[in-house]
Design an enzyme around this catalytic site. Structure first.
Site, mmCIF file in Angstrom:
data_model
loop_
_atom_site.group_PDB
_atom_site.id
_atom_site.type_symbol
_atom_site.label_atom_id
_atom_site.label_comp_id
_atom_site.label_asym_id
_atom_site.label_seq_id
_atom_site.Cartn_x
_atom_site.Cartn_y
_atom_site.Cartn_z
ATOM 1 N N LYS A 1 0.829 -1.203 0.000
ATOM 2 C CA LYS A 1 0.000 0.000 0.000
ATOM 3 C C LYS A 1 0.867 1.260 0.000
ATOM 4 C CE LYS A 1 -4.005 -0.260 0.411
ATOM 5 N NZ LYS A 1 -5.066 -0.282 -0.606
ATOM 6 N N HIS B 1 -1.971 4.506 -5.479
ATOM 7 C CA HIS B 1 -3.263 5.197 -5.486
ATOM 8 C C HIS B 1 -3.106 6.693 -5.770
ATOM 9 C CE1 HIS B 1 -5.096 1.522 -4.146
ATOM 10 N NE2 HIS B 1 -4.342 1.490 -3.064
#
Length: 351
Positions: free
Chosen positions: A63, A81
C-alpha cells in the site's frame, strides 16, 4: 530486491532460484513469519529500513508509503493510489520527481490485452461480501458491526458469517455490480457459500448498467456490493435523494463499496465520503426515514484473508517479476514506466 509485505516465501524462493537476491524486512504483523523467508534463503533486515537501501535495489511494498514530503530516490513497486486524481496524488508523484525515483504501480501492470497481471480482486470481493453480510446481521440485531479480525482461511470466514446470520444466508437478497470481474466473482462466491439462493444473487455488469444510474433496483435488495473498476465519470448508482424518496419502501440496508473510490471525483456512490476500517467497519448514511443504511468502505479488504490473498497475488505477479531485470524492454514494465512518466508530467502541470 527488498520486499516489506508483498512477496511470500514460495515466490521469494523461486526468484532466488532464478538468481535474484531477496531482502525481507522483519515484521511481527505479517501473516508469514520471518523464519519462513529465512528458510528459503532470504536475508532479513530491520523493519522500515528500506529508505537506507542502496539506490539500485528496487523496493517492493504493497500500500501507500507513510505520508511525507521526503524525496523518493528508489524504484518502487507498489499500489500508490495516485493515478486517478485521488486526494494528494500530485504530492505523492512530486516526491518521486524530486528524488529521481520511479514508481511501477501494481494496479497498472497489465498484459497485452490490458488485463491486470495481478490483482487482489477476488479476495477483496469475497471479504467485502462477508463484511456486508456481517453488517446486515448486526443491523438486524439493532447493533453496529464491531472490530474485524483477520481469518486464518476462507472456511473460517464463511462459518463465522453463517453463524452471525443464524446458520445460513438463505433469505438474504444481494446485488453485485461488476459481477463478471475478479472482484465481483469473489463477492458472488461468498454469497453462494453462506447459503443465498442463486435467484437472490443479482449479478450485474456492463450490460445491466448501460442505461445509467441511479438504479431503483438497488433499493430492493438487502446488500449491494460495488465491484466496478472506475476509470471515468459515470452517473451515480445511488443518491441520498433517491433513497429519501423511497422512504419506508427501501429494503437496502448495507452498501459495500469494494472499489473504494472515496476521494475520486467520479465516485458513483456520493452517499458517503470516508473510508472505514477494521476497527470501525461501517459508516452510517443519515436519512430521515426508512431502515438504517450502513456503508462498508474498507480499502484493504483482502487482509481479512491475508495468507490466501497473498499467495494468489504473488503467484500471479511472479512471471512479471522474473522479467523485471529486462524492464527496459519487457512490455509490462515499459508500459508502466511510460504511465508513470505521463502522470508525473500531469502532476507538474497541476502544481
Amino acid at each position: 530486491m527488498t520486499t516489506s509485505k508483498l512477496s511470500l516465501q514460495s515466490t521469494a524462493e523461486q526468484l532466488i532460484k532464478d538468481g535474484f537476491t531477496i531482502i525481507v524486512e522483519r515484521d511481527q504483523q505479517r501473516i508469514f513469519d520471518d523464519e519462513e523467508f529465512e528458510k528459503v534463503g532470504c536475508r532479513l533486515v530491520p523493519n522500515s529500513s528500506w529508505p537506507n537501501a542502496p539506490l539500485d535495489i528496487p523496493i517492493i511494498g504493497l500500500k501507500e508509503l507513510p505520508v511525507s514530503n521526503d524525496p523518493l530516490p528508489h524504484t518502487h513497486i507498489q499500489f500508490a493510489h495516485c493515478y486517478k486524481g485521488q486526494a494528494g496524488w500530485s504530492s505523492v508523484l512530486s516526491r518521486f520527481q524530486r528524488g529521481g525515483g520511479t514508481l511501477y504501480d501494481l494496479e497498472f501492470l497489465t498484459d497485452a490485452v490490458g488485463r491486470r497481471v495481478a490483482a487482489f480482486g477476488f479476495h477483496a470481493g469475497f471479504a467485502g461480501a462477508a463484511v456486508g453480510a456481517l453488517a446486515l446481521a448486526s443491523q438486524k440485531q439493532g447493533q453496529k458491526l464491531g472490530l474485524l479480525e483477520p481469518y486464518p482461511n476462507e472456511a473460517a470466514m464463511v462459518e463465522n458469517v453463517k453463524t452471525a446470520l443464524g446458520g445460513s444466508g438463505k433469505g438474504v437478497r444481494a446485488l453485485v455490480i461488476g459481477a463478471l470481474g475478479r472482484c465481483g466473482r469473489g463477492a458472488v462466491e461468498l454469497f453462494r457459500k453462506i447459503g443465498l439462493d442463486e435467484d437472490d444473487i443479482l449479478k450485474w455488469d456492463m450490460a445491466e448498467t448501460a442505461k445509467g444510474g441511479p438504479f431503483e433496483e438497488l433499493l430492493g435488495v438487502d446488500i449491494f456490493v460495488n465491484c466496478i473498476y472506475l476509470s471515468s465519470a459515470i452517473p451515480p448508482f445511488l443518491t441520498k435523494q433517491q433513497m429519501e424518496a423511497a422512504g419506508a419502501q427501501r429494503k437496502l440496508s448495507v452498501v459495500v463499496d469494494v472499489s473504494c473510490d472515496t476521494t475520486n471525483p467520479f465516485n458513483p456512490l456520493p452517499i458517503y465520503n470516508v473510508n472505514t476500517t477494521f476497527a470501525e467497519p461501517t459508516v452510517s448514511v443519515e436519512l430521515s426515514q426508512g431502515l438504517p443504511l450502513s456503508v462498508v468502505s474498507i480499502d484493504h479488504l483482502p487482509t481479512l484473508l491475508p495468507r490466501e490473498a497473498s499467495e494468489q497475488f504473488s503467484s500471479d505477479l511472479l512471471p512479471s517479476l522474473k522479467e523485471f531485470p529486462e524492464r527496459e524492454t519487457a512490455r509490462v514494465w515499459t508500459d508502466a514506466k511510460k504511465l508513470f512518466d505521463d502522470k508525473v508530467a500531469e502532476a507538474l502541470a497541476a502544481a
